[in-house]
Design an enzyme around this catalytic site. Structure first.
Site, short mmCIF file in Angstrom:
data_model
loop_
_atom_site.label_atom_id
_atom_site.label_comp_id
_atom_site.label_asym_id
_atom_site.label_seq_id
_atom_site.Cartn_x
_atom_site.Cartn_y
_atom_site.Cartn_z
N LYS A 194 0.86 -1.19 0.00
CA LYS A 194 0.00 0.00 0.00
C LYS A 194 0.89 1.24 0.00
CE LYS A 194 -4.15 1.41 -0.44
NZ LYS A 194 -4.91 1.02 -1.63
N SER A 396 -8.42 -0.59 -5.47
CA SER A 396 -8.70 -0.22 -4.09
C SER A 396 -10.21 -0.06 -3.91
CB SER A 396 -7.92 1.04 -3.69
OG SER A 396 -7.67 1.05 -2.30
#
Length: 600
Positions: A194, A396
């Site tokens: 991430k 996402s």
């Protein structure tokens, strides 16, 4: 005195004539604007060549059309949607008035890699009709060449340029700037990959992020090389060698190495196209004096064949999620969770809607807004088939809202996955104190009453609190994906951790079911609903009044023009600034793709 009256009379006459001309021009423009909201009156000539030029770009959602007023034609020219483009090319394949397609995309509007891939597939399908496809450009960028390589014959200007050197994706880091300002960004996250937060806390890619980025650029390069090798009959290994040694240094190299079939000036293309329309063999020496070549732009062709919607009670609803996901209502460039959920609910409650297609082109955003949409997707799937069509990016939060679908279709170059979450907080205490001499004091009832303040750091207890929120959101995200994709928590987690995947890899690891564009998703949804032979497409959109629509399109077009002028030289900085601004404006836990990855 005579001289005075003579001068005054001339000035008065000039004022009168100028006023009349001004009003005539105003009436002309207003008339054109008014007419532009009606159907375009475009006639398609016989024996015509369909010109693919992307002058106004391509959008996914009709809500995001760009427009520009054409003074000569006195009408508003707008961008077409991907569904319209696909329908137009498929219609042209069986239209006796269309002899072939001419690809000339110089000065193209906004088109992403996934749209190029979808359009390229349609051009190859068009060739199966027996009609010709010819490409010409003065300069070929790599995406434009990838598209143009679908043509039967490809030409380049004698002094033109063909870019062939591989693909790269750059990441801009802000930590040095933040250090100079005395500013600090505090991060809480879950996900080894991430990396949306990396630009604020380091000055280079982490090993995990470098692995991710290398995989992405190599996967895209593999797709482009494989397609071009097949179309141009150049071994893939040779294509890679040519890029590595930068051997395509001029038009003569492009022809010699098989990238192009010949060189030509733009006016010479008229003779080549005319010969093809007559069914004759052509050469580089085709008669350049031939006149009367009929052409029609793709936009005009789509407008000319705009027909009343097919009459059928059975509807396949198409809903669009295009832009960053935000809480509340949608606005220009952003998808509001409440708005999108309401549109899906509308499709769910309409008995005439037999299936739903959600077209996703979003890097994600608010985790809460994504969950609001996820819930409505779950409810919809319980009563009718739901198919997701992924555009250029569905990552996402964009993947979060896709997970419940019965089927997920993507392009090979779609950027997806990025299953991970994070939170950010800006601390400007040192910046304000040392740079501006500003200090802040606070009165509060409890130690963390002012948590989130930009003038102090998080306490250990607050950081632990926020980390718990992140872990909870990540677990929910993974659980939703597992339920939608029939995977265990561990299986999703192994391909999650915030990692971005290209469509080619996502199909292998189970994040998507197969490849196809928006039109394919509509056909699949109709088939799963059992209405393949009798249905119509029903797009669920916001509905501004005509004047507001006109103003928004002009505004978008003006902004787009200014952006193009600026970004022609400062493209990367412009994009990074916009990502930085949007990210720092968001509050709460984020399910956002690391960054918008663009390939050169």
């Amino acid at each position: 005195m005579k001289s005075f009256f003579k001068t005054f009379g001339a000035a008065l006459l000039a004022f009168f004539v100028g006023t009349v001309l001004m009003w005539l021009m105003l009436f002309s423009v207003v008339g054109g604007i008014a007419a532009s909201f009606g159907p375009k009156q475009v006639a398609v000539p016989s024996d015509a060549v369909l010109v693919v030029d992307f002058r106004n770009g391509i959008v996914d959602s009709p809500d995001n059309r760009f427009g520009a007023f054409d003074v000569n034609r006195r009408r508003l020219e707008t961008s077409n949607t991907m569904l319209e483009v696909v329908d137009g090319i498929r219609m042209a394949a069986s239209d006796p008035s269309i002899k072939g397609i001419y690809i000339n995309v110089e000065g193209a509007g906004a088109v992403n890699h996934a749209q190029v891939e979808e359009l390229r597939g349609e051009l190859l399908r068009f060739r199966e009709s027996g009609k010709f496809v010819v490409a010409y450009n003065e300069v070929y960028s790599q995406p434009v060449y990838w598209l143009s390589s679908a043509a039967d014959k490809l030409f380049i200007h004698p002094e033109g340029f063909l870019d062939w050197r591989g693909v790269a994706a750059n990441v801009m880091f802000y930590k040095g700037l933040l250090d100079k300002l005395g500013a600090e960004v505090e991060i809480v996250r879950h996900g080894t990959f991430k990396s949306a937060v990396e630009p604020y806390i380091t000055d280079r890619m982490s090993p995990a992020n470098r692995l991710q980025m290398n995989t992405l650029v190599n996967s895209l390069w593999d797709v482009m090389v494989t397609d071009i090798a097949e179309s141009r009959r150049i071994p893939a290994g040779k294509l890679r060698e040519y890029a590595g040694r930068m051997e395509v240094r001029g038009p003569e190299d492009a022809v010699r190495l098989g990238f192009a079939d010949g060189t030509a000036y733009r006016d010479e293309m008229t003779g080549i196209l005319s010969a093809l329309c007559r069914g004759e063999e052509f050469s580089e020496a085709a008669d350049t004096e031939v006149s009367g070549l009929n052409t029609v732009s793709l936009s005009d062709y789509i407008a000319a064949h705009a027909q009343p919607r097919k009459i059928s009670r059975n509807k396949v609803a198409v809903v669009y999620a295009e832009g960053q996901i935000v809480d509340g209502e949608s606005y220009s460039g952003a998808v509001g969770g409440a708005t999108l959920a309401s549109q899906i609910a509308r499709a769910r409650k309409d008995d005439d809607v037999k299936a739903v297609v959600l077209r996703v082109n979003s890097p994600g955003g608010s985790a809460l807004a994504s969950d609001v949409v996820w819930r409505e997707m779950e409810l919809c799937r319980e009563v009718k088939p739901v198919v997701v069509s992924m555009g250029g990016v569905a990552a996402s939060g964009g993947y979060y809202i896709s997970a419940p679908a019965d089927v997920i279709l993507a392009d090979r170059t779609t950027q997806t996955g990025s299953i991970g979450v994070f939170g950010m907080k800006l601390n400007l205490e040192k910046t304000l104190r040392d740079k501006a001499g500003i200090t802040v004091d606070v009165a509060k009832t409890d130690p963390s009453a002012d948590m989130g303040s930009i003038v102090r750091a998080l306490t250990p207890a607050e950081r632990a609190f926020l980390q718990a929120q992140v872990e909870r959101t990540y677990a929910t995200f993974v659980g939703h994906v597992g339920a939608g994709r029939n995977m265990t928590f561990e299986q999703v987690d192994s391909i999650g951790q915030g990692r971005v995947w290209l469509g080619t890899e996502a199909e292998k690891n189970g994040l998507v079911d197969g490849f196809g564009g928006g039109a394919d998703a509509v056909s699949l949804a109709a088939d799963r609903a059992g209405i393949a032979e009798d249905f119509r497409v029903y797009e669920i959109l916001s509905e501004p009044d005509s004047f507001a629509l006109f103003l928004s399109m002009l505004s978008a077009r003006t902004e787009g023009f200014a952006s193009t002028r600026i970004r022609g030289r400062w493209d990367e900085a412009f994009v990074r600034y916009d990502v930085l601004r949007r990210t720092l404006e968001q509050e709460g836990i984020m399910a956002l793709m690391p960054y918008m990855i663009t390939f050169e």
